[in-house]
Design an enzyme around this catalytic site. Structure first.
Site, PDB file in Angstrom:
ATOM      1  N   HIS A  12       0.819  -1.215   0.000  1.00 55.16           N
ATOM      2  CA  HIS A  12       0.000   0.000   0.000  1.00 55.16           C
ATOM      3  C   HIS A  12       0.854   1.267   0.000  1.00 55.16           C
ATOM      4  CE1 HIS A  12      -4.147  -1.784   0.932  1.00 55.16           C
ATOM      5  NE2 HIS A  12      -3.343  -2.759   0.546  1.00 55.16           N
ATOM      6  N   TYR A 234       3.959 -10.456  -5.920  1.00 54.99           N
ATOM      7  CA  TYR A 234       3.571 -10.037  -4.563  1.00 54.99           C
ATOM      8  C   TYR A 234       2.110 -10.363  -4.229  1.00 54.99           C
ATOM      9  CZ  TYR A 234       7.542  -7.873  -2.289  1.00 54.99           C
ATOM     10  OH  TYR A 234       8.713  -7.668  -1.617  1.00 54.99           O
ATOM     11  N   HIS A 237      -1.950 -13.355  -1.018  1.00 61.05           N
ATOM     12  CA  HIS A 237      -3.094 -13.368  -0.109  1.00 61.05           C
ATOM     13  C   HIS A 237      -3.191 -14.660   0.693  1.00 61.05           C
ATOM     14  CE1 HIS A 237      -4.409 -10.008  -2.828  1.00 61.05           C
ATOM     15  NE2 HIS A 237      -4.523  -9.485  -1.639  1.00 61.05           N
TER      16      HIS A 237
HETATM   17  C1  HEM Z   1      -7.223  -8.302   4.824  1.00 62.25           C
HETATM   18  C2  HEM Z   1      -6.214  -8.109   4.027  1.00 62.25           C
HETATM   19  C3  HEM Z   1      -6.304  -7.840   2.543  1.00 62.25           C
HETATM   20  C4  HEM Z   1      -7.381  -7.550   1.767  1.00 62.25           C
HETATM   21  C5  HEM Z   1      -8.841  -7.381   2.197  1.00 62.25           C
HETATM   22  C6  HEM Z   1      -6.913  -7.405   0.409  1.00 62.25           C
HETATM   23  C7  HEM Z   1      -7.709  -7.116  -0.689  1.00 62.25           C
HETATM   24  C8  HEM Z   1      -7.254  -6.798  -1.929  1.00 62.25           C
HETATM   25  C9  HEM Z   1      -8.051  -6.339  -3.041  1.00 62.25           C
HETATM   26  C10 HEM Z   1      -9.585  -6.169  -3.012  1.00 62.25           C
HETATM   27  C11 HEM Z   1      -7.233  -6.089  -4.089  1.00 62.25           C
HETATM   28  C12 HEM Z   1      -7.610  -5.545  -5.462  1.00 62.25           C
HETATM   29  C13 HEM Z   1      -8.089  -6.639  -6.382  1.00 62.25           C
HETATM   30  C14 HEM Z   1      -8.262  -6.145  -7.799  1.00 62.25           C
HETATM   31  O1  HEM Z   1      -9.276  -5.532  -8.092  1.00 62.25           O
HETATM   32  O2  HEM Z   1      -7.385  -6.398  -8.616  1.00 62.25           O
HETATM   33  C15 HEM Z   1      -5.890  -6.416  -3.644  1.00 62.25           C
HETATM   34  C16 HEM Z   1      -4.783  -6.278  -4.419  1.00 62.25           C
HETATM   35  C17 HEM Z   1      -3.526  -6.691  -4.042  1.00 62.25           C
HETATM   36  N1  HEM Z   1      -3.160  -7.182  -2.807  1.00 62.25           N
HETATM   37 FE1  HEM Z   1      -4.344  -7.429  -1.225  1.00 62.25          FE
HETATM   38  N2  HEM Z   1      -5.568  -7.617   0.396  1.00 62.25           N
HETATM   39  C18 HEM Z   1      -5.155  -7.892   1.681  1.00 62.25           C
HETATM   40  C19 HEM Z   1      -3.880  -8.194   2.081  1.00 62.25           C
HETATM   41  C20 HEM Z   1      -2.814  -8.337   1.247  1.00 62.25           C
HETATM   42  C21 HEM Z   1      -1.564  -8.921   1.611  1.00 62.25           C
HETATM   43  C22 HEM Z   1      -1.184  -9.484   2.982  1.00 62.25           C
HETATM   44  C23 HEM Z   1      -0.789  -8.890   0.516  1.00 62.25           C
HETATM   45  C24 HEM Z   1       0.616  -9.453   0.481  1.00 62.25           C
HETATM   46  C25 HEM Z   1       1.552  -9.181  -0.310  1.00 62.25           C
HETATM   47  C26 HEM Z   1      -1.542  -8.264  -0.559  1.00 62.25           C
HETATM   48  C27 HEM Z   1      -1.084  -8.029  -1.855  1.00 62.25           C
HETATM   49  C28 HEM Z   1      -1.825  -7.481  -2.868  1.00 62.25           C
HETATM   50  C29 HEM Z   1      -1.308  -7.156  -4.182  1.00 62.25           C
HETATM   51  C30 HEM Z   1       0.128  -7.336  -4.689  1.00 62.25           C
HETATM   52  C31 HEM Z   1      -2.361  -6.654  -4.912  1.00 62.25           C
HETATM   53  C32 HEM Z   1      -2.343  -6.134  -6.357  1.00 62.25           C
HETATM   54  C33 HEM Z   1      -2.310  -4.634  -6.384  1.00 62.25           C
HETATM   55  C34 HEM Z   1      -2.570  -4.065  -7.746  1.00 62.25           C
HETATM   56  O3  HEM Z   1      -3.056  -4.785  -8.608  1.00 62.25           O
HETATM   57  O4  HEM Z   1      -2.283  -2.885  -7.981  1.00 62.25           O
HETATM   58  N3  HEM Z   1      -2.772  -7.967  -0.074  1.00 62.25           N
HETATM   59  N4  HEM Z   1      -5.940  -6.846  -2.337  1.00 62.25           N
END
Ligand code: HEM
Length: 506
Positions: A12, A234, A237
């Site tokens: 983030h 990365y 999840h």
């Molecule tokens: C409760 C915790 C978390 C929630 C609710 C969450 C939820 C999400 C959601 C909704 C997306 C966007 C999906 C999309 O529309 O493409 C996302 C993207 C992502 N998350 Fe998480 N996430 C969580 C924790 C984590 C963790 C621990 C990581 C570990 C590395 C992570 C890595 C990423 C990455 C790399 C993306 C892609 C970002 C992008 O496409 O710009 N997230 N996450």
């Protein structure tokens, strides 16, 4: 769980793909719909732009700053930055209980609020506290600094502390080998190590003195950015558990290592506004200690959190979206949408040996059978995510070797391309005391100790705050780090590479 929250905290800081206004729908084919919590779901496509170059012609926009600038607590734009500041003594807003403040809708006031959960918002709060004590320290030593200057210097110092912890503490815990320990310390301090760098400063180039403090940024001819491949690897999840195990830290047996469990809270209750309300009741100390004692999930196949397959995702303002998503399916879709190479092509691009059969990827017969069922014999079709999760791991690594190659490249690039870690990593930019603060802070444990002086002494047995706190400390090794076989090899290869490059340019 702290290591898991940390990497979300970093993501983030760096990346969030901008969305388009057009919605699309994915439907589960009839043969598999039975096993899908959502038979279909709607979401926004990513916003495509022309890159202006022949390859790739199409690219995507990042709505966060990719620099290691602490935007996760400071914000990504002017409005965001104004929202978090008190405009007094350089400080950021924080509530009386040490957690983040909230707006009238219950959304945290912080640099980034999208898809937040209690563990992530706790780290944001910890580093807001860190920023504020850096402001106090700077004000004491430089009473002439006004609010703006205090804010700017404290931001630089806190961001550098975050970058340093990520480099020499988090990464080393995730990839627990002497080679990595040597590599990451060399990235920050160089082969001569901390003591000599403290004494003589940055001398004799990056191998001897590290990337931090280089005279000029190096971008290898390409303006700095984070790549789609980086985002792909990365996607971790599966680190997230199904529930958070809260320990009863007030119980009489707290000093023993068998602290009783107070409650097991389903993860979905710890997300978004609801999660913020839970965290306010739990409090920072209990949450931090509980997370320190809980393992995160393994980055492996069939370990995707079920609750994420029926997820209320947030918009950029932290508000719940009306359409739930199946993150597991969405992650595969996103890599395909962004033209990220499939697993085998990805390895070729990284000059790694591609697989020829499923047996090259894994020894697990159940996995091989499933791969056959989905992709037949066509290993070229294997999706990146599936490959990364199925790949057999190097001993001590929490992630695959394929992901690791991207990690390593970008870990160096984030530092060497940034003027605040190179040209301007000096006392006139950071102030003397600010630079000293960065230099003296080595680990997340140091930061926790600063804000909770008794916590780690009482609750942490292990050496790094990213380990399981009840685990044994890393045993002392009387062989100096660079003389241990694995790291000596790394150092030798680095020195040879350096001589090779020097001779090429002569
Ligand atoms: C409760 C915790 C978390 C929630 C609710 C969450 C939820 C999400 C959601 C909704 C997306 C966007 C999906 C999309 O529309 O493409 C996302 C993207 C992502 N998350 Fe998480 N996430 C969580 C924790 C984590 C963790 C621990 C990581 C570990 C590395 C992570 C890595 C990423 C990455 C790399 C993306 C892609 C970002 C992008 O496409 O710009 N997230 N996450």
């Amino acid at each position: 769980m702290i290591a898991c929250s940390w990497i979300q905290f970093m993501i983030h800081d760096w990346i969030d793909h901008m969305e388009d206004t057009e919605q699309v729908e994915i439907r589960a084919p009839d043969e598999v719909a039975e096993g899908c919590p959502l038979k279909s779901f709607r979401f926004y496509k990513n916003k495509k732009v022309q890159t202006g170059s022949p390859k790739p012609e199409i690219g995507f926009l990042n709505s966060r700053t990719p620099w290691w600038d602490g935007s996760v607590i400071y914000g990504n734009n002017n409005d965001g930055m104004i929202k978090v500041r008190t405009f007094k003594d350089g400080k950021l807003k924080i509530s009386g209980d040490g957690l983040l403040e909230h707006d009238e809708k219950g959304i945290p006031i912080s640099g980034d609020v999208r898809n937040c959960w209690a563990g992530f918002s706790l780290l944001q709060a910890l580093f807001v506290k860190e920023h504020n004590v850096v402001c106090d320290m700077l004000k004491e030593h430089c009473p002439d600094l006004d609010d703006e200057k205090l804010y700017r210097h404290a931001r630089l110092v806190t961001s550098a502390v975050i970058a340093k912890i990520h480099t020499i503490d988090w990464t080393v815990e995730l990839l627990k080998t002497d080679t990595l320990l040597a590599g990451m310390r060399i990235n920050w301090y160089g082969f001569f190590g901390k003591k000599i760098k403290d004494l003589i400063g940055h001398k004799f180039g990056p191998v001897c003195s590290g990337l931090v403090g280089l005279r000029r940024p190096r971008d290898h001819g390409i303006p700095y950015s984070l790549t789609e491949e980086f985002v792909g690897v990365y996607r971790m999840h599966s680190l997230l558990p199904d529930k958070v195990i809260l320990l009863d830290i007030k119980s009489a047996t707290s000093e023993n290592r068998s602290t009783p469990v107070q409650e097991e809270v389903p993860m979905w209750e710890m997300i978004g506004k609801q999660g913020e309300r839970r965290l306010a009741k739990i409090g920072m100390e209990q949450m931090l200690i509980s997370m320190g004692h809980q393992s995160c999930g393994a980055v492996t196949l069939w370990n995707y959190p079920s609750w994420m397959r029926n997820l209320v995702a947030h918009d950029a303002d932290g508000e719940d979206r009306p359409d739930r998503v199946d993150m597991a399916a969405l992650e595969i879709y996103r890599d395909r949408e962004r033209n990220v190479a499939r697993y085998n092509e990805f390895r070729r691009n990284m000059l790694m040996i591609p697989i020829s059969t499923w047996e090259d990827l894994t020894d697990d017969e159940e996995v091989i059978e499933a791969l056959h069922e989905i992709y037949g014999d066509d290993v070229e079709k294997l999706d990146l995510q599936v490959g990364l999760h199925a790949e057999k791991k190097i001993k001590g690594f929490a992630i695959s070797e394929t992901a690791f190659s991207i990690f390593l490249l970008i870990a160096s690039r984030r530092l060497e391309a940034d003027r605040f870690f190179t040209t301007n990593f000096n006392s006139s930019t950071y102030t003397d005391k600010g630079l000293e603060w960065v230099n003296k802070t080595e680990t997340l444990k140091d930061v926790i100790d600063r804000h909770f002086p008794k916590m780690t002494g009482k609750w942490m047995r292990c050496s790094s705050a990213f380990s399981l706190w009840s685990s044994d400390p890393t045993p002392r090794n009387c062989i100096p780090l660079y003389l241990r076989p694995a790291s000596a090899c790394y150092v030798l290869v680095s020195i040879l590479a350096c001589f090779f490059l020097i001779s090429c340019f002569q």
